[in-house]
Design a protein around this motif. Sequence first.
Motif, PDB file in Angstrom:
ATOM      1  N   THR A   1      67.960  11.460 -44.179  1.00 47.41           N
ATOM      2  CA  THR A   1      69.239  10.795 -44.448  1.00 47.41           C
ATOM      3  C   THR A   1      69.160   9.332 -44.015  1.00 47.41           C
ATOM      4  OG1 THR A   1      70.348  12.884 -44.043  1.00 47.41           O
ATOM      5  CG2 THR A   1      71.725  10.918 -44.073  1.00 47.41           C
ATOM      6  N   ILE A   2      68.543   9.088 -42.844  1.00 50.90           N
ATOM      7  CA  ILE A   2      68.430   7.713 -42.341  1.00 50.90           C
ATOM      8  C   ILE A   2      67.695   6.828 -43.347  1.00 50.90           C
ATOM      9  CG2 ILE A   2      67.321   6.254 -40.576  1.00 50.90           C
ATOM     10  CD1 ILE A   2      67.889   8.429 -38.543  1.00 50.90           C
TER      11      ILE A   2
ATOM     12  N   MET B   1      69.166   6.854 -34.719  1.00 47.08           N
ATOM     13  CA  MET B   1      68.122   5.856 -34.881  1.00 47.08           C
ATOM     14  C   MET B   1      68.120   4.856 -33.724  1.00 47.08           C
ATOM     15  SD  MET B   1      67.418   3.278 -38.045  1.00 47.08           S
ATOM     16  CE  MET B   1      68.555   2.018 -37.508  1.00 47.08           C
TER      17      MET B   1
ATOM     18  N   LEU C   1      78.131   9.176 -46.276  1.00 50.17           N
ATOM     19  CA  LEU C   1      78.182   8.135 -45.250  1.00 50.17           C
ATOM     20  C   LEU C   1      78.103   6.746 -45.877  1.00 50.17           C
ATOM     21  CD1 LEU C   1      75.589   9.594 -42.682  1.00 50.17           C
ATOM     22  CD2 LEU C   1      78.078   9.633 -42.457  1.00 50.17           C
TER      23      LEU C   1
ATOM     24  N   LEU D   1      69.806   6.093 -46.616  1.00 50.01           N
ATOM     25  CA  LEU D   1      71.011   5.256 -46.506  1.00 50.01           C
ATOM     26  C   LEU D   1      70.847   3.832 -47.055  1.00 50.01           C
ATOM     27  CD1 LEU D   1      72.950   5.933 -43.169  1.00 50.01           C
ATOM     28  CD2 LEU D   1      73.913   5.650 -45.449  1.00 50.01           C
TER      29      LEU D   1
ATOM     30  N   PHE E   1      72.784  -1.371 -41.547  1.00 51.51           N
ATOM     31  CA  PHE E   1      72.650  -0.310 -42.547  1.00 51.51           C
ATOM     32  C   PHE E   1      71.340  -0.404 -43.313  1.00 51.51           C
ATOM     33  CE2 PHE E   1      77.246   0.435 -42.065  1.00 51.51           C
ATOM     34  CZ  PHE E   1      77.216   1.821 -42.027  1.00 51.51           C
TER      35      PHE E   1
ATOM     36  N   SER F   1      68.553  -1.645 -41.938  1.00 50.42           N
ATOM     37  CA  SER F   1      67.442  -1.709 -40.982  1.00 50.42           C
ATOM     38  C   SER F   1      66.418  -0.574 -41.092  1.00 50.42           C
ATOM     39  CB  SER F   1      67.966  -1.807 -39.551  1.00 50.42           C
ATOM     40  OG  SER F   1      68.647  -0.622 -39.213  1.00 50.42           O
ATOM     41  N   PRO F   2      66.800   0.644 -41.536  1.00 48.93           N
ATOM     42  CA  PRO F   2      65.752   1.662 -41.659  1.00 48.93           C
ATOM     43  C   PRO F   2      64.626   1.251 -42.594  1.00 48.93           C
ATOM     44  CG  PRO F   2      67.898   2.699 -41.759  1.00 48.93           C
ATOM     45  CD  PRO F   2      68.134   1.221 -41.781  1.00 48.93           C
TER      46      PRO F   2
ATOM     47  N   GLY G   1      78.949   6.236 -40.899  1.00 50.95           N
ATOM     48  CA  GLY G   1      77.584   5.770 -41.111  1.00 50.95           C
ATOM     49  C   GLY G   1      77.019   5.111 -39.865  1.00 50.95           C
TER      50      GLY G   1
ATOM     51  N   PHE H   1      76.283   7.628 -37.157  1.00 49.03           N
ATOM     52  CA  PHE H   1      75.081   8.383 -37.510  1.00 49.03           C
ATOM     53  C   PHE H   1      73.818   7.587 -37.156  1.00 49.03           C
ATOM     54  CE2 PHE H   1      71.839   9.933 -40.434  1.00 49.03           C
ATOM     55  CZ  PHE H   1      71.989  11.304 -40.325  1.00 49.03           C
ATOM     56  N   LEU H   2      73.787   6.315 -37.593  1.00 46.78           N
ATOM     57  CA  LEU H   2      72.607   5.491 -37.327  1.00 46.78           C
ATOM     58  C   LEU H   2      72.442   5.222 -35.836  1.00 46.78           C
ATOM     59  CD1 LEU H   2      72.576   2.854 -40.216  1.00 46.78           C
ATOM     60  CD2 LEU H   2      71.037   4.780 -39.876  1.00 46.78           C
TER      61      LEU H   2
END
Lengths: 273, 262
Positions: free
Chosen positions: B138-139, A21, B79, B142, B102, B104-105, A13, A16-17
């Motif tokens: 996906t972001i 991002m 994930l 999450l 995790f 933050s999006p 995870g 990925f971020l």
Amino acid sequence: MKKRYLYLLLAPGLLFLTLFMIVPLILTVGSTLFKDGSFTFGIYLQFFKDSYFLDILGTTLLVSVATTLLCILIGFPVAYYLSMMPPRKKGILLALAIFPLLTSSVVRSFSWMIILGKNGLVNNVLIKLGIIHDPLSILYTPTAMIIGLVHLFLPLILITLVGVLESIDHDLVRAAQSLGASKLTAFRKIVIPLSIPGLIVGSILVFVGSLTAYTTPALLGGKKRVVATFLYQNAITLNDWQAASAIATIMMIITFIVIGLMNKAAAKFNPKG
Amino acid sequence: MKTKNPGLALFSFIVYLFLLGPLLIIAVTSFEPGTVLKFPPTGFSLKWYQNIFDVEMFMSTFKTSIIVSLLGNVIAILLGVPAAYALNRVTFRGKDTLNAVFLSPLLIPGIVLGFTLLKYVVITFHFPIYTSLLIGHTIIMLPFIIRVIGSSLANFDFAVEEAALSLGSSRLATFFKVVLPNIKSGIIASVLLAFLESFNNVDISLFMTGPGVSTLPIQMLTYVENYFDPTIAAISVLLMLITAVFMFVIERLLGLTYFTKQ
């Protein structure tokens, strides 16, 4: 559990971020600070001298402040009312508030196009009643944006405040009243101070949401731009990547400042210490 | 505490009218037989519902939206569930920071995320648009997985897991046979919430359009800018029906308190 496992579980995870991002965000911010290989704040100086951009920023801030204030003024009494309902009725009313929240923002903004347009519901009713003769231009103005955004974010502040108001011990209010405080005084001195942290959290959500909203201003704002639609215009229509990156950076900075300040305020005003 | 306050009741009623009225108006106007949206409608017709299925772009973007939301959800679960487990199972240094990363999006403006994805993932790293769309969705899914499953795990008594382990069950088997069944409703609810978030997303998808790639909300946005016929109202009604079903299931699984406890 062994540390090794822990990192193994978190790694996919995080990777990925980070890749998709964090790195793009850092590169975006970085790209605004260099021109022809040398470090410069030039693009920001240019932006803050440009009256067109300042006008857009001003509209965005004005619309966001108005939306936040209206949401609180409208939302607080209703949340208070909801928090005192018997559970069953409260459940139904909460569900009715959550439903719009989960509905597409395109659908919700579109509904205001039907209502506020030149041949829309509001104009038709006002003309039939003889209050006005020519249709008002409400759609495609900042007012339309504010109406649409209040509609968009009111459920959010409602559910946040209901959560907070429910947790207030109503024995405190009763105690104050039995000691001679009037209903209004008890409300003012107990319910309001105890709900300030919730009000601040709700305000952050609404303010930041309005500040960065795209759909509602794009559909209801007409030619009037806000920062989010300006970012899109620069990136897609004008292909000015540097300008778009700078706007993105400015949006992030404002967002973080607002969240930081309000969190500080929430901690300060928290009567529970 | 009970108070009878007719003023407050009336005010609340008007506010609810403001919240739900526009959605009702859309629903009513979707049955308009003419070519221009009107309220009240001039008659009753289902032809604009028919039109949804006749316009190829609506069907193809609907398909894209469904695929991206479902596939993105699967990736986000793969994930997110291990991460949520690690973040709730043990305490360790930097846990709060990782948790914030995790989530933050949710804080970073969607439009900024969309733009940076286009600028770097699509243009600089040469990812195909479809893949980037999937990555973007996906972001944003999450945080929902982490938050909802996280709170399910926080309510789970890990002593049960310890018991299974001490009786000789392997870690993986214990997770699937003991932990997973206990957080099942949290997982389903998080999947539904994440799905809605992704399916309704505009900010990211806006930048991820290209030849043959676009999502339903973006197609609706483009359509509304050019036409003012009742097709969009008809689609809106179908979307609201889907939302209502999802909400009903989420309410069964989590209760509405999930929404009021931020």
